[in-house]
Design an enzyme around this catalytic site. Structure first.
Site, PDB file in Angstrom:
ATOM      1  N   HIS A  30     -89.356  -0.235 -16.529  1.00 27.42           N
ATOM      2  CA  HIS A  30     -89.635   0.254 -15.188  1.00 27.42           C
ATOM      3  C   HIS A  30     -89.304  -0.837 -14.172  1.00 27.42           C
ATOM      4  CE1 HIS A  30     -92.672   3.368 -16.890  1.00 27.42           C
ATOM      5  NE2 HIS A  30     -91.510   3.943 -16.620  1.00 27.42           N
ATOM      6  N   TYR A  59     -92.950  -4.915 -16.066  1.00 25.83           N
ATOM      7  CA  TYR A  59     -93.440  -5.415 -17.362  1.00 25.83           C
ATOM      8  C   TYR A  59     -93.628  -4.302 -18.388  1.00 25.83           C
ATOM      9  CZ  TYR A  59     -94.778  -8.776 -13.741  1.00 25.83           C
ATOM     10  OH  TYR A  59     -94.776  -9.594 -12.638  1.00 25.83           O
ATOM     11  N   HIS A  60     -92.694  -3.332 -18.404  1.00 23.81           N
ATOM     12  CA  HIS A  60     -92.820  -2.193 -19.318  1.00 23.81           C
ATOM     13  C   HIS A  60     -91.591  -2.010 -20.213  1.00 23.81           C
ATOM     14  CE1 HIS A  60     -95.750  -0.145 -16.231  1.00 23.81           C
ATOM     15  NE2 HIS A  60     -96.316  -1.158 -16.882  1.00 23.81           N
ATOM     16  N   PRO A  61     -91.026  -3.044 -20.825  1.00 22.24           N
ATOM     17  CA  PRO A  61     -89.870  -2.829 -21.695  1.00 22.24           C
ATOM     18  C   PRO A  61     -90.252  -2.027 -22.938  1.00 22.24           C
ATOM     19  CG  PRO A  61     -90.664  -5.072 -21.936  1.00 22.24           C
ATOM     20  CD  PRO A  61     -91.439  -4.469 -20.798  1.00 22.24           C
TER      21      PRO A  61
END
Length: 536
Positions: free
Chosen positions: A271, A469-471
């Site tokens: 994101h 911080y959403h890999p």
């Protein structure tokens, strides 16, 4: 007398990770952006990608947001051939984990539960006045107020739910590991770094895991039933690649013996968010101490009573979801987070500093915040079409992998972010917010001309876009005939016995919201799979 304990809170209030960034509890990754399509205002190292390096992983260092996504997310997983991963199948596992403390929300047993290990609560916002003004402005702009985004309605604005227990973080470690810490079949080794998965002579089955303990002591742990890899969307593909599981060409380049030719590390999604800044009441005269005194009061409230706006960790407990392409679509493509920086507190510039954007931007925000309150708005691209990758730089397990973010390679991603900014501009221009006299902060971005045009905003998002911080997706779930799949619908690595992946890397497509709650759901569901597969 509060100067000593409170000063660190003033300086390091986190947007996402706060004082844990660049510490021993952070992997301190940086991602590149091909042809400088994004992250142009980031440091020379690239887009800053902090990841939690502790018990509980990034769930022990995130913003504690509890957001599940929606039915379309999981039904699309199932439509890709992942039987048992549709909304009706995963919802019971969200409910199973949950101990929701909001009586109104918890009373809807169709979507929520109580008594689970994970405490979920609706935390207070940083500024009640600002939250109610923003709510009213969103309603004036045509959006409804929602109390619960984790049910069956998703477009609207309202309070967030958080993983907070008694005013403190309820991390996955606190929620699930602490209650099990005395079980005889659990042994936790801290300061251990897994370096290789060892396979049998036929390279078909896992026999042991090698690791370094305390940086130098070598340890080999035999695998009796199976090994579970839960290292996250960056470290999971790194360990698989180091062990010979990955694209054949990549492994041959580094002379790593091939175990399984699988698309590990490919098709990563994340994101992307871009902070925009508004001055509020720019002409209002405020005493130099007013903003700081307000923060001191908040800090005192938190330290003494574990309550107040600091409970939610720095971002306001207020969130919005919209669909920029189709107003009648019940599912969002853009999300908003908010943070309020009171005049002279410097919170906005500290937020930007934690993102590792260039110092000139930090200085500009410091100056703007000295003269006015600032509202920081984070439009978030929920369904990116652009994809990145994780690859090995070297064969040394302690070396960081190469991360290509892939941001904004697809033009639709740029369009949707600009549309998300335009919707927020419309909200800020409502009569409800007129008393704030909101004004966009125009940063000095030499490459971005023609202020407030679509061309300007495209340049802006490429300059200031950063990770939320959403890999996910670097070991995607899918059936055997799926060329992008690394694990099957029961999370077993294709073609290998006794190896399962349980973390964000298995998501076949990123969800429409923060990823911590979905990862916990994945683990809950996987625990039942383990018990079924081993007749426990």
């Amino acid at each position: 007398m509060f100067q000593c304990p409170i000063r660190p809170i003033l300086v390091q209030i986190p947007v996402m990770l706060g004082s844990l960034q660049n510490s021993p509890f952070d992997w301190v990754y940086h991602a590149t952006s091909q042809n400088e399509r994004a992250c142009r205002a980031s440091s020379a190292k690239g887009c800053f990608w902090p990841r939690g390096k502790m018990l509980g992983g990034s769930g022990a260092s995130n913003a504690m947001v509890y957001m599940r996504g929606n039915a379309r997310d999981y039904d699309s997983w199932e439509a890709r051939g992942n039987s048992g991963w549709g909304w009706s199948s995963v919802l019971p596992y969200f409910i199973k984990s949950e101990d929701n403390q909001n009586e109104r929300i918890a009373s809807d047993s169709r979507f929520h539960g109580t008594g689970g290990y994970l405490t979920v609560t609706t935390a207070p916002g940083r500024r009640d006045e600002m939250q109610w003004l923003m709510t009213g402005a969103a309603q004036e702009a045509g959006y409804q107020w929602l109390e619960d985004f984790n049910a069956d309605t998703h477009i609207g604005f309202g309070p967030m739910q958080h993983t907070i227990r008694n005013g403190t973080r309820c991390s996955p470690a606190k929620a699930f590991l602490v209650p099990a810490k005395d079980r005889p079949n659990l042994h936790v080794i801290k300061h251990a770094h897994a370096t290789r998965i060892v396979f049998d002579d036929n390279r078909k089955s896992v026999v042991s895991i090698e690791m370094l303990v305390n940086g130098s002591d070598r340890l080999s742990v035999p695998v009796r039933r199976e090994a579970i890899l839960s290292a996250g969307a960056i470290n999971t593909p790194q360990l698989l690649l180091l062990s010979g599981v990955g694209p054949k060409d990549d492994l041959q380049r580094l002379n790593i013996p091939l175990v399984a030719d699988l698309p590990v590390g490919r098709r990563m999604q994340d994101h992307l968010t871009v902070p925009i800044f508004y001055r509020n009441r720019p002409e209002q005269t405020v005493k130099p101490s007013d903003g700081q005194q307000e923060i001191l009061s908040d800090a005192y409230e938190y330290l003494m009573r574990r309550s107040g706006p600091l409970v939610s960790g720095g971002i306001d407990s207020f969130v919005g979801f919209v669909n920029t392409a189709n107003a009648s679509d019940p599912y969002p493509n853009v999300q908003y987070h908010y943070a309020f920086s009171r005049q002279r507190t410097g919170l906005a510039s500290n937020m930007v500093r934690t993102m590792e954007l260039r110092e000139s931007i930090t200085d500009e925000l410091e100056q703007a915040n000295a003269k006015a309150d600032l509202l920081v708005i984070f439009p978030i691209l929920l369904k990116p079409k652009s994809e990145g990758s994780v690859r090995l730089r070297t064969v040394q397990p302690l070396d960081k992998p190469s991360i290509e973010a892939g941001y904004l390679e697809h033009p639709d991603d740029v369009t949707q972010l600009i549309e998300g900014i335009r919707i927020q501009e419309r909200i800020m221009g409502t009569y409800t917010l007129s008393s704030l006299v909101p004004e966009l902060v125009r940063l000095n971005l030499p490459d971005c001309a023609a202020f407030d045009t679509d061309r300007y905003w495209e340049c802006y998002v490429r300059e200031l876009g950063v990770t939320l911080y959403h890999p996910v997706g670097t070991a995607r779930m899918g059936p055997k005939d799926d060329p992008d799949a690394v694990v099957d619908p029961r999370l077993r690595v294709h073609g290998i016995r006794r190896l399962r992946v349980i973390d964000a890397s298995i998501m076949p497509e990123i969800v429409s919201g923060n990823t911590n709650a979905p990862v916990i759901m994945i683990a809950e569901k996987a625990s039942d799979m383990l018990k079924e597969d081993h007749s426990l």
